[in-house]
Design a protein around this motif. Structure first.
Motif, PDB file in Angstrom:
ATOM      1  N   VAL A 282       0.830  -1.211   0.000  1.00 27.51           N
ATOM      2  CA  VAL A 282       0.000   0.000   0.000  1.00 27.51           C
ATOM      3  C   VAL A 282       0.867   1.265   0.000  1.00 27.51           C
ATOM      4  N   LEU A 283       2.049   1.190   0.597  1.00 26.89           N
ATOM      5  CA  LEU A 283       2.934   2.364   0.582  1.00 26.89           C
ATOM      6  C   LEU A 283       3.432   2.650  -0.840  1.00 26.89           C
TER       7      LEU A 283
ATOM      8  N   GLY B  37      -8.678 -13.524  -8.141  1.00 31.69           N
ATOM      9  CA  GLY B  37      -7.237 -13.765  -8.245  1.00 31.69           C
ATOM     10  C   GLY B  37      -6.508 -12.831  -7.313  1.00 31.69           C
ATOM     11  N   LEU B  38      -5.194 -12.993  -7.222  1.00 28.50           N
ATOM     12  CA  LEU B  38      -4.444 -12.099  -6.338  1.00 28.50           C
ATOM     13  C   LEU B  38      -2.988 -11.972  -6.783  1.00 28.50           C
TER      14      LEU B  38
ATOM     15  N   ARG C 125      -2.512  -8.722  -2.582  1.00 28.16           N
ATOM     16  CA  ARG C 125      -3.560  -7.852  -3.118  1.00 28.16           C
ATOM     17  C   ARG C 125      -4.627  -8.736  -3.750  1.00 28.16           C
ATOM     18  N   GLU C 126      -5.830  -8.682  -3.189  1.00 29.75           N
ATOM     19  CA  GLU C 126      -6.923  -9.499  -3.714  1.00 29.75           C
ATOM     20  C   GLU C 126      -7.737  -8.706  -4.728  1.00 29.75           C
TER      21      GLU C 126
ATOM     22  N   VAL D 233      -7.878  -4.814  -3.085  1.00 26.14           N
ATOM     23  CA  VAL D 233      -7.272  -4.188  -1.907  1.00 26.14           C
ATOM     24  C   VAL D 233      -6.064  -4.997  -1.450  1.00 26.14           C
ATOM     25  N   TRP D 234      -5.156  -4.296  -0.769  1.00 25.96           N
ATOM     26  CA  TRP D 234      -4.067  -4.973  -0.066  1.00 25.96           C
ATOM     27  C   TRP D 234      -4.637  -5.507   1.239  1.00 25.96           C
TER      28      TRP D 234
END
Lengths: 96, 152
Positions: free
Chosen positions: A27-28, B47-48, B125-126, B134-135
């Protein structure tokens, strides 16, 4: 890439400055928009460096949710920074 | 000691990994495979991506394996973690432990996967069926930041 100063509010750094290589993950990286950068800072510790970065780049994560690594291993937040250090702030992990 | 923790950007082959555990003293081995599932916290997952701070993950991964050897009476332990893009059903992580007796093998296998999830600098990350992504574990904070941004 020219090093940038991280002093808050455009005030020139007053203490001794060091040049730090910062690598970003997850995220960073997304919030910063780059993988890594060289920064000139007057931050004396890893904690001060994150405060600097957070003010400058509006990172969403508070330091309580991060860990920090210096030169390839985890360190404490009061780790003193030296010229040429590689610093990585570790967002909440999600392996497995 | 041999290298016992590895990162891979290609599919994990459990049969090939298992061969690292063979030992005439072993009475068996326990393994755990983590797979990419099609849902998380009520949302459909398509997926991710895994991102890894490789240098630190390798150091910390070897520490976890060393700790397993100190804590349990085992013969060999190994862990391999994927990075890059993964699809539903892919093996994301493989842990295998051989031992003379099963109690130690099960306990050490559990220790290695739990510590791997808790400590290694690996991020997931999905990507969801609704088009969002999102992470994981940064999600709540991220959505708050998003809400604040659109409220401004």
């Amino acid at each position: 890439m020219a090093p940038e100063r991280t002093a808050a509010h455009g005030v020139p750094p007053t203490g001794p400055t060091v040049t730090i290589l910062i690598r970003y993950f997850a995220v960073l990286r997304e919030e910063r928009g780059r993988d890594e950068e060289l920064l000139v800072t007057d931050a004396a510790t890893a904690a001060e460096l994150y405060d600097d970065l957070r003010e400058r780049f509006s990172f969403s994560l508070p330091p309580e949710r991060l860990r920090v690594a210096c030169n390839g291993d985890f360190v404490a937040w009061d780790q003193r920074l030296a010229d040429g250090d590689l610093v990585v702030f570790i967002p909440p992990v999600a392996g497995g | 000691m041999a290298v016992c923790f590895a990162l891979s950007d290609t599919p994990i082959d459990p049969a090939a990994e298992q061969r690292h555990l063979h030992d005439p003293r072993a009475g068996g081995y326990a393994a755990f495979e983590g797979w990419v599932r099609d849902h998380d916290d009520g949302r459909g997952v398509i997926g991710l991506d895994y991102q890894v701070y490789s240098e630190l993950a390798l150091v910390e991964g070897e520490r976890v394996i060393s700790e397993a050897h100190e804590r349990f009476d085992i013969l060999h332990a190994r862990c391999v973690h994927r990075h890059g893009e993964l699809a539903i059903g892919d093996v994301a992580v493989w842990v295998g432990v051989s031992a003379a007796h099963r109690d130690a093998a099960f306990a050490a296998c559990r220790y290695v996967i739990d510590q791997t999830k808790d400590r290694l600098p690996i991020w997931k990350r999905e990507h969801y069926t609704d088009g969002k992504s999102v992470w994981v574990n940064c999600q709540r904070i991220r959505e708050e930041a998003y809400d604040q941004a659109i409220a401004r």
